[in-house]
Design an enzyme around this catalytic site. Structure first.
Site, PDB file in Angstrom:
ATOM      1  CD  GLU A   1      -1.634  -2.373   1.758  1.00  0.00           C
ATOM      2  OE1 GLU A   1      -0.405  -2.637   1.883  1.00  0.00           O
ATOM      3  OE2 GLU A   1      -2.521  -3.174   2.070  1.00  0.00           O
TER       4      GLU A   1
ATOM      5  CB  SER B   1      -5.818  -3.608  -0.427  1.00  0.00           C
ATOM      6  OG  SER B   1      -5.472  -2.830   0.683  1.00  0.00           O
TER       7      SER B   1
ATOM      8  CE1 TYR C   1      -7.309   2.537  -1.974  1.00  0.00           C
ATOM      9  CE2 TYR C   1      -6.968   0.275  -2.695  1.00  0.00           C
ATOM     10  CZ  TYR C   1      -7.061   1.202  -1.685  1.00  0.00           C
ATOM     11  OH  TYR C   1      -6.920   0.811  -0.381  1.00  0.00           O
TER      12      TYR C   1
ATOM     13  NE  ARG D   1     -13.788   2.686   6.063  1.00  0.00           N
ATOM     14  CZ  ARG D   1     -12.891   2.269   5.175  1.00  0.00           C
ATOM     15  NH1 ARG D   1     -11.879   3.028   4.819  1.00  0.00           N
ATOM     16  NH2 ARG D   1     -13.005   1.082   4.620  1.00  0.00           N
TER      17      ARG D   1
ATOM     18  CG  ASP E   1     -14.856  -2.129   5.483  1.00  0.00           C
ATOM     19  OD1 ASP E   1     -15.049  -0.905   5.609  1.00  0.00           O
ATOM     20  OD2 ASP E   1     -13.829  -2.607   4.958  1.00  0.00           O
TER      21      ASP E   1
ATOM     22  CD  GLU F   1     -11.358  -4.996   6.225  1.00  0.00           C
ATOM     23  OE1 GLU F   1     -10.255  -5.428   6.594  1.00  0.00           O
ATOM     24  OE2 GLU F   1     -11.494  -4.251   5.245  1.00  0.00           O
TER      25      GLU F   1
ATOM     26  CG  ASN G   1     -10.000  -1.220   7.110  1.00  0.00           C
ATOM     27  OD1 ASN G   1      -9.335  -2.159   6.709  1.00  0.00           O
ATOM     28  ND2 ASN G   1     -11.263  -1.025   6.719  1.00  0.00           N
TER      29      ASN G   1
ATOM     30  N   GLY H   1      -7.816   5.055   4.966  1.00  0.00           N
ATOM     31  CA  GLY H   1      -7.301   6.063   4.037  1.00  0.00           C
ATOM     32  C   GLY H   1      -7.599   7.471   4.529  1.00  0.00           C
TER      33      GLY H   1
HETATM   34  N1  LIG Z   1     -18.719 -12.350   3.514  1.00  0.00           N
HETATM   35  C1  LIG Z   1     -18.826 -11.497   2.489  1.00  0.00           C
HETATM   36  N2  LIG Z   1     -19.965 -11.426   1.793  1.00  0.00           N
HETATM   37  C2  LIG Z   1     -20.079 -10.571   0.744  1.00  0.00           C
HETATM   38  N3  LIG Z   1     -19.117  -9.751   0.320  1.00  0.00           N
HETATM   39  C3  LIG Z   1     -17.938  -9.771   0.989  1.00  0.00           C
HETATM   40  C4  LIG Z   1     -17.735 -10.643   2.112  1.00  0.00           C
HETATM   41  N4  LIG Z   1     -16.479 -10.446   2.557  1.00  0.00           N
HETATM   42  C5  LIG Z   1     -15.930  -9.514   1.776  1.00  0.00           C
HETATM   43  N5  LIG Z   1     -16.797  -9.093   0.822  1.00  0.00           N
HETATM   44  C6  LIG Z   1     -16.539  -8.081  -0.221  1.00  0.00           C
HETATM   45  O1  LIG Z   1     -15.132  -7.950  -0.378  1.00  0.00           O
HETATM   46  C7  LIG Z   1     -14.690  -6.647   0.029  1.00  0.00           C
HETATM   47  C8  LIG Z   1     -13.392  -6.733   0.801  1.00  0.00           C
HETATM   48  O2  LIG Z   1     -13.546  -7.537   1.954  1.00  0.00           O
HETATM   49  P1  LIG Z   1     -12.983  -7.089   3.369  1.00  0.00           P
HETATM   50  O3  LIG Z   1     -13.281  -8.189   4.334  1.00  0.00           O
HETATM   51  O4  LIG Z   1     -13.494  -5.746   3.734  1.00  0.00           O
HETATM   52  O5  LIG Z   1     -11.392  -7.093   3.136  1.00  0.00           O
HETATM   53  P2  LIG Z   1     -10.367  -5.983   2.571  1.00  0.00           P
HETATM   54  O6  LIG Z   1     -11.076  -4.664   2.535  1.00  0.00           O
HETATM   55  O7  LIG Z   1      -9.243  -6.027   3.562  1.00  0.00           O
HETATM   56  O8  LIG Z   1      -9.950  -6.509   1.252  1.00  0.00           O
HETATM   57  C9  LIG Z   1     -15.829  -6.100   0.862  1.00  0.00           C
HETATM   58  O9  LIG Z   1     -15.789  -4.704   0.855  1.00  0.00           O
HETATM   59  C10 LIG Z   1     -17.035  -6.716   0.169  1.00  0.00           C
HETATM   60  O10 LIG Z   1     -17.343  -6.021  -1.025  1.00  0.00           O
HETATM   61 MG   LIG Z   2     -12.566  -3.830   3.738  1.00  0.00          MG
END
Ligand SMILES: Nc1ncnc2c1ncn2[C@@H]1O[C@H](COP(=O)(O)OP(=O)(O)O)[C@@H](O)[C@H]1O
Ligand SMILES: [Mg+2]
Length: 308
Positions: free
Chosen positions: A18, A144, A210, A249, A251, A264, A266, A270
């Site tokens: 990153e 990411s 991004y 933050r 999600d 998750e 963060n 950003g």
């Molecule tokens: N269990 C899930 N069901 C549906 N979509 C998911 C799920 N896990 C992740 N995603 C999708 O993938 C994206 C990234 O997952 P995330 O767990 O936030 O990891 P990172 O942001 O670290 O890559 C999420 O913003 C969402 O769009």
């Molecule tokens: Mg995420």
């Protein structure tokens, strides 16, 4: 409170994938602090960080690093040992939050944090037969959104595992949750208004995150009052439960029943002027500069138990 005359080192760049995004966050943060009259020095982080901090006579560090080394407790540990107060979460919360599996286990008993069902795939291990498709496959640590996709059949599952293993040996296989994607920033334990993320492609992947124009954002999010309340409560419970500090933050996905599922958190989200946390601060009348300064004032480090 950080005293006015303090020399603020803004830590940016770093040793993770990153790097570029961190440089953008760092430049935006140092620009904001300069505008507010702080004595600021930009520190581009590499393996020589300790010497750079000493040479630049940094009194307090604003950590604008993302990913490995910078967001996972490593740099925080260095700052603790050097006795330099720093912004954001400490070593333990940073390390746990970087690990999606550790995060979910740590929050498993928080009443307000709903979690998707999951299965952990370790090196050399195999998945149990009860894995119910569709799922998503994520590297346990980091990521990411480089390699997350919906897996609907066994063939795609095998492919997704191979892909995710490029990033981490330990994988989180998680029930796919269909719904609206939202994120909730928390500052010093208080939630900011919810941001809704509307990726044109349907998936909030690396490109959607991004690349300008690939995603629309809405703040405050036009979602139900129930989802707003539950997500705000869950974000705060996750922040407090993990022992986060400063800005973080969380999600979520909001399924049809309006009960947000936590994905998750963060610990160094950003921080460019167009990032999601500043976007969330705006409806409260908090400018980018206000948010950056607010986070600065929360900078801290531990007191030593023994002084040689
Ligand atoms: N269990 C899930 N069901 C549906 N979509 C998911 C799920 N896990 C992740 N995603 C999708 O993938 C994206 C990234 O997952 P995330 O767990 O936030 O990891 P990172 O942001 O670290 O890559 C999420 O913003 C969402 O769009
Ligand atoms: Mg995420």
């Amino acid at each position: 409170m950080v005293e006015r005359g303090a020399r603020v080192g803004v830590l940016m760049g770093g040793l993770a994938a990153e790097f570029d995004i961190s440089m953008q966050s760092g430049k935006a943060v140092s620009g904001a602090l300069r505008e507010r009259g702080w004595d600021v020095v930009d520190i581009v982080v590499d393996r020589d960080l300790a010497r750079k901090l000493v040479d630049a006579r940094v009194d307090v560090a604003w950590v604008a690093l993302h990913g490995r080394f910078g967001e996972d407790g490593c740099v925080q540990g260095l700052l603790e040992v050097m006795g330099v107060p720093y912004t954001g979460s400490g070593v333990r919360a940073s390390a746990v939050a970087m690990d999606k599996i550790a995060t979910k286990r740590a929050l498993a008993h928080e009443p307000g944090v709903r979690l998707a069902r999951d299965w952990v795939l370790r090196a050399g291990g195999s998945l149990p037969d009860d894995v119910a498709l569709p799922v998503v496959v994520k590297p346990g640590v980091g990521g990411s959104t480089i390699d997350i996709g919906i897996v609907r059949d066994q063939g795609a599952l095998a492919e997704a595992i191979v892909e995710a293993r490029k990033y981490d040996e330990i994988l989180l296989v998680e029930e796919y949750v269909e719904g609206d994607e939202i994120t909730v920033a928390v500052v010093d334990g208080s939630p900011l208004p919810v941001v809704r993320i509307l990726p044109e492609s349907g998936f909030f992947d690396f490109a959607a995150k991004y690349t300008k124009g690939l995603t629309r954002y809405e703040c405050p999010a036009a979602i139900s009052n129930k989802a707003t309340r539950l997500a705000s409560e869950a974000a705060v419970q996750a922040f407090v439960g993990l022992g986060c500090a400063g800005l973080a933050r969380a999600d979520f996905i909001v399924p049809a029943n309006q009960e947000p599922v936590f994905l998750e958190i963060n610990t160094i989200p950003g921080m460019t002027a167009t990032s999601l946390s500043p976007m969330a601060a705006k409806p409260l009348g908090m400018s980018f500069e206000d948010l950056v300064e607010r986070v600065l004032h929360g900078a801290h480090c531990m007191e030593p138990e023994y002084t040689p």
